[in-house]
Design a protein around this motif. Structure first.
Motif, PDB file in Angstrom:
ATOM      1  N   THR A  97       0.628  16.965 -10.916  1.00  0.00           N
ATOM      2  CA  THR A  97       1.408  18.408 -11.110  1.00  0.00           C
ATOM      3  C   THR A  97       1.421  18.988  -9.521  1.00  0.00           C
ATOM      4  OG1 THR A  97       0.370  18.893 -13.207  1.00  0.00           O
ATOM      5  CG2 THR A  97       1.524  20.651 -12.200  1.00  0.00           C
ATOM      6  N   ASN A  98       0.536  19.348  -8.842  1.00  0.00           N
ATOM      7  CA  ASN A  98       0.502  19.707  -7.551  1.00  0.00           C
ATOM      8  C   ASN A  98       1.114  18.955  -6.494  1.00  0.00           C
ATOM      9  OD1 ASN A  98      -0.078  22.339  -8.676  1.00  0.00           O
ATOM     10  ND2 ASN A  98      -2.425  21.966  -8.526  1.00  0.00           N
ATOM     11  N   GLY A  99       1.362  17.858  -6.747  1.00  0.00           N
ATOM     12  CA  GLY A  99       1.809  16.762  -5.864  1.00  0.00           C
ATOM     13  C   GLY A  99       0.714  16.364  -4.866  1.00  0.00           C
ATOM     14  N   ASP A 100      -0.428  16.379  -5.301  1.00  0.00           N
ATOM     15  CA  ASP A 100      -1.623  15.754  -4.537  1.00  0.00           C
ATOM     16  C   ASP A 100      -1.954  14.438  -5.022  1.00  0.00           C
ATOM     17  OD1 ASP A 100      -4.016  14.992  -3.079  1.00  0.00           O
ATOM     18  OD2 ASP A 100      -4.898  16.764  -3.384  1.00  0.00           O
ATOM     19  N   ASN A 151       0.722  -1.189  -0.029  1.00  0.00           N
ATOM     20  CA  ASN A 151      -0.084   0.008   0.108  1.00  0.00           C
ATOM     21  C   ASN A 151       0.846   1.263   0.091  1.00  0.00           C
ATOM     22  OD1 ASN A 151      -2.578  -1.729   1.468  1.00  0.00           O
ATOM     23  ND2 ASN A 151      -3.197  -0.334   0.102  1.00  0.00           N
ATOM     24  N   CYS A 152       1.837   1.309  -0.982  1.00  0.00           N
ATOM     25  CA  CYS A 152       2.523   2.568  -1.164  1.00  0.00           C
ATOM     26  C   CYS A 152       2.344   3.086  -2.362  1.00  0.00           C
ATOM     27  CB  CYS A 152       4.175   2.088  -0.921  1.00  0.00           C
ATOM     28  SG  CYS A 152       4.618   1.640   0.789  1.00  0.00           S
ATOM     29  N   THR A 153       2.667   4.602  -2.288  1.00  0.00           N
ATOM     30  CA  THR A 153       2.448   5.277  -3.818  1.00  0.00           C
ATOM     31  C   THR A 153       3.887   5.875  -4.011  1.00  0.00           C
ATOM     32  OG1 THR A 153       0.174   5.793  -3.161  1.00  0.00           O
ATOM     33  CG2 THR A 153       1.461   7.341  -4.857  1.00  0.00           C
ATOM     34  N   ILE A 154       4.429   5.251  -5.104  1.00  0.00           N
ATOM     35  CA  ILE A 154       6.017   5.439  -5.389  1.00  0.00           C
ATOM     36  C   ILE A 154       5.903   6.044  -6.721  1.00  0.00           C
ATOM     37  CG2 ILE A 154       8.218   4.411  -5.887  1.00  0.00           C
ATOM     38  CD1 ILE A 154       7.358   2.067  -3.834  1.00  0.00           C
ATOM     39  N   VAL A 155       5.994   7.665  -6.875  1.00  0.00           N
ATOM     40  CA  VAL A 155       5.860   8.233  -8.036  1.00  0.00           C
ATOM     41  C   VAL A 155       6.814   9.171  -8.000  1.00  0.00           C
ATOM     42  CG1 VAL A 155       3.243   7.879  -8.211  1.00  0.00           C
ATOM     43  CG2 VAL A 155       4.214   9.890  -6.858  1.00  0.00           C
ATOM     44  N   ALA A 156       7.274   9.634  -9.527  1.00  0.00           N
ATOM     45  CA  ALA A 156       8.054  10.904  -9.842  1.00  0.00           C
ATOM     46  C   ALA A 156       9.478  10.642  -9.241  1.00  0.00           C
ATOM     47  CB  ALA A 156       7.457  12.127  -9.391  1.00  0.00           C
TER      48      ALA A 156
END
Length: 425
Positions: A248-251, A176-181
């Motif tokens: 774009t706004n990091g949400d 349950n992780c969010t790994i982005v950018a």
């Protein structure tokens, strides 16, 4: 040792120039607690005693660091902290050879790990299990965000590695992780490294590499994840856009129509701790909200909290359905959302939860109902349907590999009328 007015007003300052003139902020021994301080400009020797510029803990499991700010410290290992159990801390702009922010701590929970650097492994953390942490803008050669540590319920974003594993390097379990950018030079902008991780209920998306094609991950086993390309090893993964509120706004919360809503596997969020105790590993999401709403876990670090009748993506695909759960495809009186919760077949009107029989025996009332192997049930009884709290649970956590379940209610008096109902837990 606890401060009176918190880390904004209570500062322990060292000397962060590595070498004989260095001064560490805090040294902790067994069964000690440090709470509510800012630890800044701490340092260590260049060799030998070179761990934990902000704080060094002699024991991983018997020292606690909580509600502290560790900022601007330096060491050979663990610029901010080395060892201990860390809760609710901000670990910012520390540096080390390995583990710029944290090194070899038992775990870190509900921490911000931001803008730390390592000249080798683990810009944010090395050798530390992270629970519900935000790992942001850390830098290393291997594992810009973390290295050699598992992650549960974490946001890993905008970290970078000059070699491999921009977000994560050599983890074994990610849930349950969010790994982005995140970005790396090669082999896994999101997840890279020498071990083959097991990744569950996670979003690994929009990561980049300078050379090669492994932008999000280089290998591993993936289950109920949102990533691209679709993993060869794993089940029920999707390559669709995760549908963040604002990339774009990091949400990185999920939009109301995200395919990640309700599409995780509930089994993955529980497990055993290091002392063998079974517990809900991820009872809350990264915001502190309930991890499971609307019966199903979401994919990613943030759980969508509003009522939603979006069907689990892979479950809907299995039956060729849209994600609209309000439709009753087989006309059996249960809409597709209810069929998904029950685990029944939405295209077969004979597949549903129903009571099969209630009979009386010498031992009591024998209640039998139709069941599905992948679900857990509770049986409830009422002897007065007009009462304010009519039904009480008499049998919970009922599970079986069979198509029918039975329970003998020995507590009811034979002369009194009894009413029963079954619920999916």
């Amino acid at each position: 040792v606890r401060s009176v007015n918190g880390p904004a007003a209570t500062v322990i300052q060292g000397n962060s120039v590595l070498g004989s003139n260095a001064v560490r902020c805090v040294y902790m021994t067994n069964n000690s607690v440090l709470s509510g301080f800012t630890l800044t400009n701490g340092g260590t020797l260049s060799t030998g005693d070179n761990s934990g510029g902000g704080v060094f803990a002699t024991s991983n499991t018997n020292t606690v660091i909580s509600n502290c700010v560790l900022i601007g410290n330096a060491a050979g290992q663990g610029g901010g902290a080395y060892g201990g159990m860390i809760y609710n801390c901000s670990i910012i702009q520390n540096s080390a050879h390995t583990g710029g922010g944290v090194n070899s701590s038992w775990f870190a929970t509900n921490c911000l790990i931001w803008s730390n650097t390592a000249t080798d492994y683990g810009g944010g953390a090395w050798g530390t299990i992270l629970y519900n942490c935000k790992v942001i803008q850390n830098v290393a050669v291997y594992g810009g965000g973390t290295a050699h540590g598992d992650l549960y319920g974490c946001l890993v974003v905008s970290n970078s590695a000059t070699d491999t594993g921009g977000g994560v390097y050599t983890a074994y379990t990610i849930v349950n992780c969010t790994i982005v950018a995140n970005a790396s030079w090669q082999d896994g902008g999101g997840i890279g490294g020498g071990a083959s991780p097991t990744v569950k209920n996670s979003i690994i998306y929009n990561n980049t590499v300078s050379i090669g094609s492994y932008s999000n991950y280089n290998f591993g086993i993936y289950g109920y994840c949102c990533t691209a390309p679709k993993p060869v090893n794993g089940v029920y993964n999707t390559t669709n856009d995760p549908g963040f509120i604002s990339y774009t706004n990091g949400d990185f919360h999920l939009q109301s129509n995200s395919i990640c809503i309700n599409s995780g596997n509930n089994i993955y969020i529980a497990g055993y701790d290091y002392f063998g105790k079974y517990y809900n590993t991820l009872a809350t999401d990264l915001d502190g909200n309930p991890r499971i709403t609307n019966f199903f876990a979401d994919i990613g670090a943030f759980e969508y909290q509003k009522p939603s009748f979006i069907l689990p993506f892979n479950w809907a695909q299995q039956y060729g359905l849209s994600l609209d759960g309000t439709i009753d495809s087989d006309g059996d009186g249960m809409n597709n959302w209810q069929e998904a919760v029950a685990g029944t077949n939405p295209t077969n009107s004979a597949s549903l939860i129903k009571m099969l029989s209630v009979s009386n025996s010498v031992s009591g009332n024998v209640v039998t109902w139709q069941s599905v192997a992948s679900r857990i049930y509770s049986l409830q009884r009422s002897t007065n349907l007009l009462a304010q709290t009519a039904f009480i649970s008499i049998y919970t956590n009922a599970a079986s590999s069979l198509t029918n379940l039975s329970y003998t209610d020995t507590a009811v008096k034979k002369a009194k009328a009894s009413f029963y109902r079954v619920q999916v837990q």
